[in-house]
Design a protein around this motif. Structure first.
Motif, PDB file in Angstrom:
ATOM      1  N   CYS A 248       0.858  -1.181   0.000  1.00  0.00           N
ATOM      2  CA  CYS A 248       0.000   0.000   0.000  1.00  0.00           C
ATOM      3  C   CYS A 248       0.896   1.233   0.000  1.00  0.00           C
ATOM      4  CB  CYS A 248      -0.921  -0.006   1.208  1.00  0.00           C
ATOM      5  SG  CYS A 248      -0.019   0.122   2.762  1.00  0.00           S
ATOM      6  N   LEU A 249       0.334   2.349  -0.454  1.00  0.00           N
ATOM      7  CA  LEU A 249       1.099   3.593  -0.514  1.00  0.00           C
ATOM      8  C   LEU A 249       1.562   4.039   0.855  1.00  0.00           C
ATOM      9  CD1 LEU A 249      -0.793   6.020  -2.901  1.00  0.00           C
ATOM     10  CD2 LEU A 249       1.540   5.144  -3.164  1.00  0.00           C
ATOM     11  N   GLU A 250       0.709   3.825   1.861  1.00  0.00           N
ATOM     12  CA  GLU A 250       1.002   4.325   3.204  1.00  0.00           C
ATOM     13  C   GLU A 250       2.124   3.546   3.868  1.00  0.00           C
ATOM     14  OE1 GLU A 250      -1.895   3.498   2.021  1.00  0.00           O
ATOM     15  OE2 GLU A 250      -3.283   5.183   2.216  1.00  0.00           O
ATOM     16  N   GLY A 251       2.111   2.224   3.675  1.00  0.00           N
ATOM     17  CA  GLY A 251       3.072   1.386   4.390  1.00  0.00           C
ATOM     18  C   GLY A 251       4.377   1.216   3.628  1.00  0.00           C
ATOM     19  N   ARG A 252       4.254   0.775   2.402  1.00  0.00           N
ATOM     20  CA  ARG A 252       5.407   0.467   1.568  1.00  0.00           C
ATOM     21  C   ARG A 252       6.401  -0.442   2.289  1.00  0.00           C
ATOM     22  NH1 ARG A 252       7.721   3.638  -3.164  1.00  0.00           N
ATOM     23  NH2 ARG A 252       9.114   4.663  -1.747  1.00  0.00           N
ATOM     24  N   ARG A 312      -0.454   1.452   8.786  1.00  0.00           N
ATOM     25  CA  ARG A 312      -1.053   2.782   8.851  1.00  0.00           C
ATOM     26  C   ARG A 312      -2.263   2.954   7.941  1.00  0.00           C
ATOM     27  NH1 ARG A 312       3.838   6.399   7.419  1.00  0.00           N
ATOM     28  NH2 ARG A 312       4.716   4.339   7.108  1.00  0.00           N
ATOM     29  N   CYS A 313      -2.337   2.142   6.896  1.00  0.00           N
ATOM     30  CA  CYS A 313      -3.397   2.329   5.911  1.00  0.00           C
ATOM     31  C   CYS A 313      -4.761   1.895   6.443  1.00  0.00           C
ATOM     32  CB  CYS A 313      -3.084   1.536   4.651  1.00  0.00           C
ATOM     33  SG  CYS A 313      -3.206  -0.248   4.874  1.00  0.00           S
ATOM     34  N   GLY A 314      -4.771   1.109   7.529  1.00  0.00           N
ATOM     35  CA  GLY A 314      -6.056   0.664   8.077  1.00  0.00           C
ATOM     36  C   GLY A 314      -6.435  -0.746   7.676  1.00  0.00           C
ATOM     37  N   ARG A 315      -5.737  -1.292   6.685  1.00  0.00           N
ATOM     38  CA  ARG A 315      -6.016  -2.689   6.328  1.00  0.00           C
ATOM     39  C   ARG A 315      -5.560  -3.574   7.490  1.00  0.00           C
ATOM     40  NH1 ARG A 315      -4.445  -0.136   1.880  1.00  0.00           N
ATOM     41  NH2 ARG A 315      -5.742  -0.271   0.006  1.00  0.00           N
ATOM     42  N   THR A 316      -6.360  -4.585   7.781  1.00  0.00           N
ATOM     43  CA  THR A 316      -5.975  -5.495   8.868  1.00  0.00           C
ATOM     44  C   THR A 316      -5.281  -6.743   8.319  1.00  0.00           C
ATOM     45  OG1 THR A 316      -8.201  -6.386   8.707  1.00  0.00           O
ATOM     46  CG2 THR A 316      -7.801  -4.769  10.457  1.00  0.00           C
ATOM     47  N   LEU A 317      -5.142  -6.796   7.017  1.00  0.00           N
ATOM     48  CA  LEU A 317      -4.534  -7.956   6.363  1.00  0.00           C
ATOM     49  C   LEU A 317      -3.043  -8.007   6.658  1.00  0.00           C
ATOM     50  CD1 LEU A 317      -6.327  -7.192   2.989  1.00  0.00           C
ATOM     51  CD2 LEU A 317      -6.979  -8.984   4.624  1.00  0.00           C
ATOM     52  N   HIS A 318      -2.565  -9.173   7.031  1.00  0.00           N
ATOM     53  CA  HIS A 318      -1.137  -9.333   7.285  1.00  0.00           C
ATOM     54  C   HIS A 318      -0.342  -9.097   6.007  1.00  0.00           C
ATOM     55  CE1 HIS A 318      -1.900 -11.944  11.102  1.00  0.00           C
ATOM     56  NE2 HIS A 318      -2.035 -10.657  11.333  1.00  0.00           N
ATOM     57  N   ARG A 319       0.954  -8.867   6.207  1.00  0.00           N
ATOM     58  CA  ARG A 319       1.799  -8.562   5.050  1.00  0.00           C
ATOM     59  C   ARG A 319       2.919  -9.584   4.893  1.00  0.00           C
ATOM     60  NH1 ARG A 319       3.374  -2.836   6.922  1.00  0.00           N
ATOM     61  NH2 ARG A 319       2.638  -3.710   8.887  1.00  0.00           N
TER      62      ARG A 319
END
Ligand code: ADP
Ligand code: ZN
Length: 435
Positions: A248-252, A312-319
């Motif tokens: 995501c743009l926020e996390g990268r 930070r983006c709010g997604r709760t999906l693991h990365r």
């Protein structure tokens, strides 16, 4: 921005309840519709009723690429062909490629997941997407295409190759986003520059790059040369294609995995033991919504690790971290997956070729090159038509490699015992790329 606000931000316990429900369904379904799964579950002494919690998945056997090959082409499908609306295949037209199928609903899911990826990259229906992933049997082109249309963006289905034309279209159509392999993005940037074009002044704002490994340094380079934000996207045909995970743009930092459709584990590649988050291991995926081609605990051979910290983006999906390597010998050459064993099979089908060869992979400029050095039998060198025979053989190998595997190779025929052996063994692959 988030495409599917509801499903991408579920509280973990709600997500896990949904995963469990879907897992139970898919395990039931494959047990009753795919002969392979019935057999391997029976052999492992597990039944669908053994899934009581998500953790119980551990008791089920892995699925490997070899299993897919053994069931080539359609043996693992869980629906009749009349319900399949699309087929794709990973590298090659040999019996060894992996064939995947999709129902109408599978295509809808895939399109949505790709749309989620584009939105994670900050794109909207107002964007123009230059899609330079290859169209055809590969999943890249059509996967991104359907996602872009689902989002309502304008897609340019340029596909791969014909770089000068691509650069012209980048200038004239003014796309705001580009999708391709990271090495092709660098290639476009450099060729454009060589043509005297200011590639930083294009309308491009963001790039969605994947299908091959790349590094943080490569990201910097692409961002500088094209003046864009470069994001990583991960996928594999067996799961559906691109769009399994996306930055995501926020996390990268790590790619969000669409866990409402895929369960992910990391395992020790040697022992098969499941590893805790944060530890590097082989990624193993289970599809929990796919209809035509569900896979249980599929060993990807890709090495990575999982992050469970909130983003930070709010997604709760693991990365998942960027892919750090492979636990097998698969090479990715210009985005095409190639196994040394496939090359070996092609070489050995040709008369006069010895089973001693070496594959040398390099990156010249930004393009991967493959050189095949292979020993040919003594008798050829004593043939009166030596030069002609060698030339024909070389041409045949180049053609067969291109026809079967879809990659261009340079072939160098050498005399017996020329290729260095260590402890009697030839080093099959010399990968000199610095990525
Ligand atoms: P695709 O068309 O997405 O490349 P394939 O099935 O042909 O699908 O290849 C999948 C493989 O490509 C993955 O298993 C992985 O090795 C590699 N791959 C895909 N995306 C990435 C990525 N972002 N970073 C590193 N490797 C990737
Ligand atoms: Zn995020």
């Amino acid at each position: 921005m988030i495409y599917n606000e509801e499903f991408e931000t579920l509280p973990r316990e709600v997500l896990e309840a949904l995963q469990l429900k879907r897992l139970k369904q898919v395990i039931q379904r494959v047990y009753h519709t795919v002969g392979f799964y019935r057999r391997v579950f029976d052999e492992a002494g597990v039944t669908p009723d053994d899934i009581k919690t998500l953790d119980d998945l551990k008791r089920f056997p892995f699925t490997t690429k070899q299993d897919l090959r053994d069931n080539y082409p359609f043996g693992m499908f869980a629906v009749p062909m009349s319900s399949v609306v699309r087929l794709h295949a990973s590298s090659g037209t040999t019996g060894r490629s992996t064939v995947v199928g999709y129902t109408k609903r599978d295509i809808d899911t895939w399109s949505e997941l790709m749309a989620r990826c584009f939105v994670a990259a900050g794109l909207t229906k107002n964007d123009i997407i230059h899609n330079a992933y290859g169209y055809g049997l590969f999943t890249g082109g059509l996967g991104a295409h359907y996602g872009a249309e689902k989002l309502g963006a304008s897609v340019i289905p340029i596909s791969g190759g014909n770089t000068k034309r691509q650069i012209m279209i980048l200038q004239d159509f003014g796309p705001t986003a580009i999708c391709c392999t990271p090495s092709y993005a660098l290639n476009l940037a450099e060729q454009g520059k060589a043509m005297g074009i200011d590639m930083k002044a294009l309308n491009l704002r963001v790039g969605v790059f994947g299908a091959e490994p790349w590094s943080e340094q490569m990201r910097q380079e692409i961002e500088n040369l094209l003046n864009i934000t470069a994001l990583n996207i991960f996928g594999l045909s067996e799961m559906m294609g691109p769009g399994v995970a996306m930055e995501c743009l926020e996390g990268r930092h790590g790619m969000h995995i669409f866990e409402d459709h895929f369960l992910v584990e990391t395992i020790n590649a040697e022992t098969g033991e499941v590893l805790p988050p944060g530890e590097e291991g082989e990624l193993v995926f289970t599809t929990i919504t796919k209809e035509a081609f569900p896979l249980i605990r599929y060993r990807t051979r890709d090495l990575s690790r999982l992050f469970t910290e909130p983003c930070r983006c709010g997604r709760t999906l693991h990365r998942m971290d960027r892919v750090m390597g492979r636990s097998d010998d698969m090479l990715i050459i210009r985005g095409v997956n190639v196994f040394p064993s496939q090359i070996e099979a092609i070489l050995l089908a040709i008369e006069g070729v010895e089973p001693h060869y070496q594959l040398i992979v390099e990156r010249t400029g930004n393009l991967d090159t493959l050189e095949i050095q292979v020993e040919v039998g003594e008798q050829i060198f004593s043939n009166a038509d030596e030069v002609k025979v060698l030339q024909n053989m070389e041409r045949r190998i180049v053609k067969d490699i291109k026809d079967y595997l879809g990659v261009s190779a340079k072939v160098k025929l050498v005399e017996p015992k020329t290729i260095q052996r260590l402890e009697g063994k030839v080093i099959r692959v010399l990968d000199k790329r610095r990525i």
